[in-house]
Design an enzyme around this catalytic site. Sequence first.
Site, PDB file in Angstrom:
ATOM      1  CG  ASP A 194     -13.033  -7.832 -12.244  1.00 36.77           C
ATOM      2  OD1 ASP A 194     -11.955  -8.428 -12.051  1.00 36.77           O
ATOM      3  OD2 ASP A 194     -13.106  -6.606 -12.429  1.00 36.77           O
ATOM      4  CD  GLU A 227      -7.187  -7.334  -7.551  1.00 34.06           C
ATOM      5  OE1 GLU A 227      -7.177  -6.131  -7.244  1.00 34.06           O
ATOM      6  OE2 GLU A 227      -6.833  -7.762  -8.660  1.00 34.06           O
TER       7      GLU A 227
END
Length: 530
Positions: free
Chosen positions: A65, A218
């Site tokens: 991420d 997401e």
Amino acid sequence: MTFTRRDAFTTLGAAGALFVPGQAPAKIEARTRTPDWRRGLDNQRIADLGDGRFLNPVMAGDRPDPAILKDGSDYYMTFSSFDSYPGLVIWHSRDLVNWQPIGPALTRNIGSVWAVSLEKHEGRYFLYIPVKAEPNSIWVIHADHIEGPWSDPVDLGLHKHIDPCHIVGEDGSRWLFLSGGDRIRLAADGLSTVGAVEHVYDPWRYPADWIVEGFSPEGPKIVRHGDWFYLITAVGGTAGPPTGHMVIAARSRSIHGPWKDCPANPIVRTTDIAERWWSRGHASLVEGPAGDWWALYHGYENGYWTLGRQTLLDPVEWTADGWFRMKGDDLSKPLEKPKGGTAVPHGQALSDQFDTLALGTKWSFIRPRSDEAKRVSVSGNTLMLTASGTAPADSSPLLLIAGDTRYRFECDVAIDPGTTAGLLLFYDDRLYCGLGFDGDRFVTHQYGAERGRPANPLGRSMRIRVTNDRHIVTYDTSGDGGRTWHRFDRGMEVSGYHHNVRGGFLMLRPGLYAAGKGHARFRNFGFSAI
């Protein structure tokens, strides 16, 4: 100590199986071959090939991420740190390929840290931090300097949302975009919310027959380029099938929408299990030093879920219709480096003489209590760790991030009466392996449990060596400081120590532990990729 390195490289089969050159299956695409990396500190692989090219990953090991910030000629990046504390280590670069750690931004345990947003607004740095805790929430910390000090965390009270992305609209308003196509307005100072969460975007859906983990929109990231805001989202699930995770895009002329999907979606997706990088997604766009554009996202290395999601760099081209595309294909081959930047020394040595305590920058506790940092100190080139719990599962071990498929680490370990200590490969508190000892017996750790206690002839002081050679783990012990070694009669195969077995999105990390009572003393920690 002396480490040796084999210069041969391996390749990966269509199902991720390892084989040596000359023994390849009849049908294998050339792109799955793994060129040797240039080697850095402790022989660790580094992306920069030294000839104007680089080979992904730019950040090896568990760097999921990626949150990227361009600040003048400097770039800063951090990653999900989950249950590791101190967490959210900030890394610095000037060329997007070579990265050097600055230090951790988060020292107080507020829960398991997921995908963050790193931003700078009106001279102040912000980190918006989603956590899994009781309850889940999104927090914010800030600093006047990227090196810190960072503020105490402030709870924004967003208990049903993850993966925030800070963005400033064309009207100067501040927003957090959230997973699922939602957003909420921020106060002018960025430290509280205004109004309620609203739904503003229905993410693009892939064809129904694609093999994915689940829809799971997401990780929204927004960048402004020209007259457009571009909203980049991950869908398809983070792990699971290698073809699941992907990058999609939408755009709008206003931060308030409406958002129009890119006709070329998905922008990035692993389409073949033979590719070198699996489950590619969660992308951010950033302008390079020379004004060109790049994407940073994560992916699993073919056959090595155990290394976690690693950070990949992909060149971006803006097309005539105002959209963008990635140009790096499956990222198995060397690419031309971004132009115009300068390289900082990449990475950090994992070997440690314990002359300083690199807590957070190098070592981190897992699920620490509020007073965990008091357990550890360094003096006289010795790390002293106060014992805690009864085994690695509840002792909050000290761990590192290793980014190579083959490595070895070793350490001198001395213990007090009543202490059990040793070396580990640790995924989580229910999945780890390693070798420890007390004054009378060894303790073998397998599958997240203590499985055997053979006699220990070396007493309360020895050197232990752990080798992880492409998931084959062996242990050696020495009673004379490493001059002679004896193979311990217990080996392991650990290719299943990963998310798709246990969940958690973590990696298998090397480290140290001390359980029971008293203290363990660690000296001369050595690490080398092999």
